[in-house]
Design a protein around this motif. Structure first.
Motif, PDB file in Angstrom:
ATOM      1  N   GLU A 177       0.838  -1.199   0.000  1.00  0.00           N
ATOM      2  CA  GLU A 177       0.000   0.000   0.000  1.00  0.00           C
ATOM      3  C   GLU A 177       0.873   1.249   0.000  1.00  0.00           C
ATOM      4  N   PHE A 178       0.799   2.070  -1.052  1.00  0.00           N
ATOM      5  CA  PHE A 178       1.454   3.369  -1.112  1.00  0.00           C
ATOM      6  C   PHE A 178       2.888   3.326  -0.611  1.00  0.00           C
ATOM      7  N   LEU A 179       3.759   2.699  -1.414  1.00  0.00           N
ATOM      8  CA  LEU A 179       5.175   2.589  -1.072  1.00  0.00           C
ATOM      9  C   LEU A 179       5.822   3.973  -1.121  1.00  0.00           C
ATOM     10  N   PRO A 180       6.915   4.184  -0.349  1.00  0.00           N
ATOM     11  CA  PRO A 180       7.561   5.507  -0.351  1.00  0.00           C
ATOM     12  C   PRO A 180       8.398   5.748  -1.601  1.00  0.00           C
ATOM     13  N   LEU A 181       8.627   7.041  -1.918  1.00  0.00           N
ATOM     14  CA  LEU A 181       9.455   7.443  -3.065  1.00  0.00           C
ATOM     15  C   LEU A 181      10.720   8.127  -2.555  1.00  0.00           C
ATOM     16  N   PRO A 182      11.774   8.187  -3.394  1.00  0.00           N
ATOM     17  CA  PRO A 182      12.955   8.949  -2.985  1.00  0.00           C
ATOM     18  C   PRO A 182      12.579  10.409  -2.729  1.00  0.00           C
ATOM     19  N   ASP A 183      13.311  11.087  -1.857  1.00  0.00           N
ATOM     20  CA  ASP A 183      13.045  12.490  -1.516  1.00  0.00           C
ATOM     21  C   ASP A 183      12.977  13.357  -2.771  1.00  0.00           C
ATOM     22  N   GLY A 184      11.987  14.251  -2.815  1.00  0.00           N
ATOM     23  CA  GLY A 184      11.887  15.200  -3.919  1.00  0.00           C
ATOM     24  C   GLY A 184      11.213  14.628  -5.150  1.00  0.00           C
ATOM     25  N   GLY A 185      10.873  13.339  -5.142  1.00  0.00           N
ATOM     26  CA  GLY A 185      10.244  12.713  -6.310  1.00  0.00           C
ATOM     27  C   GLY A 185       8.732  12.646  -6.161  1.00  0.00           C
ATOM     28  N   ALA A 186       8.047  12.673  -7.299  1.00  0.00           N
ATOM     29  CA  ALA A 186       6.585  12.571  -7.276  1.00  0.00           C
ATOM     30  C   ALA A 186       6.131  11.773  -8.495  1.00  0.00           C
ATOM     31  N   ILE A 187       5.042  11.042  -8.328  1.00  0.00           N
ATOM     32  CA  ILE A 187       4.488  10.272  -9.446  1.00  0.00           C
ATOM     33  C   ILE A 187       3.098  10.789  -9.782  1.00  0.00           C
ATOM     34  N   ARG A 188       2.858  10.988 -11.060  1.00  0.00           N
ATOM     35  CA  ARG A 188       1.512  11.335 -11.531  1.00  0.00           C
ATOM     36  C   ARG A 188       1.339  10.780 -12.932  1.00  0.00           C
ATOM     37  N   LYS A 189       0.073  10.761 -13.370  1.00  0.00           N
ATOM     38  CA  LYS A 189      -0.183  10.314 -14.738  1.00  0.00           C
ATOM     39  C   LYS A 189       0.369  11.341 -15.728  1.00  0.00           C
ATOM     40  N   LEU A 190       0.816  10.849 -16.876  1.00  0.00           N
ATOM     41  CA  LEU A 190       1.291  11.763 -17.914  1.00  0.00           C
ATOM     42  C   LEU A 190       0.123  12.234 -18.767  1.00  0.00           C
ATOM     43  N   TRP A 191       0.263  13.451 -19.277  1.00  0.00           N
ATOM     44  CA  TRP A 191      -0.747  14.009 -20.168  1.00  0.00           C
ATOM     45  C   TRP A 191      -0.299  13.799 -21.605  1.00  0.00           C
ATOM     46  N   VAL A 192      -1.276  13.865 -22.512  1.00  0.00           N
ATOM     47  CA  VAL A 192      -0.967  13.546 -23.908  1.00  0.00           C
ATOM     48  C   VAL A 192       0.072  14.510 -24.507  1.00  0.00           C
ATOM     49  N   GLY A 193       0.114  15.719 -23.970  1.00  0.00           N
ATOM     50  CA  GLY A 193       1.086  16.711 -24.471  1.00  0.00           C
ATOM     51  C   GLY A 193       2.503  16.457 -23.993  1.00  0.00           C
ATOM     52  N   GLU A 194       2.715  15.388 -23.244  1.00  0.00           N
ATOM     53  CA  GLU A 194       4.042  15.142 -22.675  1.00  0.00           C
ATOM     54  C   GLU A 194       4.833  14.078 -23.458  1.00  0.00           C
ATOM     55  N   ARG A 195       4.489  13.928 -24.713  1.00  0.00           N
ATOM     56  CA  ARG A 195       5.195  12.951 -25.562  1.00  0.00           C
ATOM     57  C   ARG A 195       6.693  13.240 -25.632  1.00  0.00           C
ATOM     58  N   ASP A 196       7.019  14.534 -25.797  1.00  0.00           N
ATOM     59  CA  ASP A 196       8.447  14.874 -25.946  1.00  0.00           C
ATOM     60  C   ASP A 196       9.208  14.579 -24.654  1.00  0.00           C
ATOM     61  N   ALA A 197       8.544  14.850 -23.517  1.00  0.00           N
ATOM     62  CA  ALA A 197       9.208  14.557 -22.237  1.00  0.00           C
ATOM     63  C   ALA A 197       9.447  13.054 -22.108  1.00  0.00           C
ATOM     64  N   TYR A 198       8.475  12.269 -22.590  1.00  0.00           N
ATOM     65  CA  TYR A 198       8.643  10.812 -22.538  1.00  0.00           C
ATOM     66  C   TYR A 198       9.793  10.373 -23.443  1.00  0.00           C
ATOM     67  N   ARG A 199       9.824  10.935 -24.661  1.00  0.00           N
ATOM     68  CA  ARG A 199      10.918  10.595 -25.585  1.00  0.00           C
ATOM     69  C   ARG A 199      12.279  10.943 -24.966  1.00  0.00           C
ATOM     70  N   ASP A 200      12.359  12.150 -24.380  1.00  0.00           N
ATOM     71  CA  ASP A 200      13.647  12.581 -23.818  1.00  0.00           C
ATOM     72  C   ASP A 200      14.067  11.673 -22.662  1.00  0.00           C
ATOM     73  N   HIS A 201      13.085  11.265 -21.854  1.00  0.00           N
ATOM     74  CA  HIS A 201      13.404  10.341 -20.752  1.00  0.00           C
ATOM     75  C   HIS A 201      13.964   9.024 -21.309  1.00  0.00           C
ATOM     76  N   LEU A 202      13.295   8.475 -22.316  1.00  0.00           N
ATOM     77  CA  LEU A 202      13.766   7.199 -22.875  1.00  0.00           C
ATOM     78  C   LEU A 202      15.156   7.346 -23.502  1.00  0.00           C
ATOM     79  N   LEU A 203      15.402   8.501 -24.112  1.00  0.00           N
ATOM     80  CA  LEU A 203      16.717   8.722 -24.725  1.00  0.00           C
ATOM     81  C   LEU A 203      17.819   8.872 -23.676  1.00  0.00           C
ATOM     82  N   ARG A 204      17.425   9.298 -22.462  1.00  0.00           N
ATOM     83  CA  ARG A 204      18.439   9.443 -21.399  1.00  0.00           C
ATOM     84  C   ARG A 204      18.805   8.115 -20.741  1.00  0.00           C
ATOM     85  N   LEU A 205      18.033   7.059 -21.011  1.00  0.00           N
ATOM     86  CA  LEU A 205      18.360   5.763 -20.398  1.00  0.00           C
ATOM     87  C   LEU A 205      19.768   5.359 -20.821  1.00  0.00           C
TER      88      LEU A 205
END
Ligand code: COA
Length: 193
Positions: free
Chosen positions: A3-31
């Protein structure tokens, strides 16, 4: 399910919006190279990643993002396999190397299982390479909800049906995620000003 596991300090999780495609691409490219290979079960080009990110927000897909200081550092993709009423789905996870092994993948999987359950998805497929111990360890934490089949993880979402409580849990974490994103954006504006 934890139930609701903790996250590292300063981090947050939320659903992505459709306009965030570029942010998703950039994240995958940083892997890093190994994480990219594990995420896609093979070597893929930057062009492949750009196409993948552009098509990931298909109707019915749910993407959860892990943000640190406004930058997307981890993503869980959930998509339905087949038509909109199909009860099978597929999930895939990526966390950038500096944020791995800090519990982010666990929270992303927890949120993904809740979303799958609330959308009537009964069987969840997670393809991962046979040697991907970390992903298998991660899935094993949710052993009550998932079972294993050789290299890939096939999860039965258990309990399979949504309830008023499970719907409310998703609504609460969504509202919290949006509020956190707004506060974060405001504080970034103040830091710039
Ligand atoms: C797989 C991945 C999503 C897991 O995310 P994560 O944030 O590192 O996972 P967590 O920190 O929640 O760790 C989950 C479990 O993995 C295990 N684990 C963590 N680090 C590990 C390591 N270096 N080696 C082996 N197992 C490890 C632990 O058992 C941990 O459970 P614990 O917290 O009870 O100890 C992430 O490492 C990643 O993006 N890897 C590259 C892409 C990939 O493999 N995607 C999966 C295929 S779709």
């Amino acid at each position: 399910m934890p139930e609701f596991l903790p996250l590292p300090d300063g981090g947050a999780i939320r659903k992505l919006w459709v306009g965030e495609r570029d942010a998703y691409r950039d994240h995958l490219l940083r892997l890093d190279q190994e994480s990219r290979y594990r995420r896609f079960s093979g070597a893929v080009s930057a062009e492949f990643i750009a196409r993948h990110a552009a098509s990931a927000f298909e109707p019915g897909a749910v993407l959860h993002g892990f943000f640190v200081d406004g930058t997307l550092r981890g993503v869980a993709e959930l998509r339905r396999l087949g038509p909109i009423f199909a009860r099978e789905g597929e999930a895939a996870f990526s966390v950038e190397q500096p944020w791995q092994s800090q519990g982010v993948g666990s929270v992303l999987l927890e949120r993904t299982l809740l979303s799958a359950r609330n959308r009537g998805i009964k069987t969840l497929h997670m393809h991962c390479l046979a040697e991907n111990r970390r992903m298998q360890q991660l899935a094993r934490k949710f052993e009550a909800d998932l079972h294993f089949d050789f290299g890939s993880v096939v999860g039965e979402v258990d309990p399979p049906r949504y309830t008023a409580l499970s719907l409310m849990r998703e609504a609460v974490v969504d509202a919290h995620g949006v509020a956190a994103a707004m506060l974060e954006a405001q504080s970034r504006l103040l830091r710039v000003a």
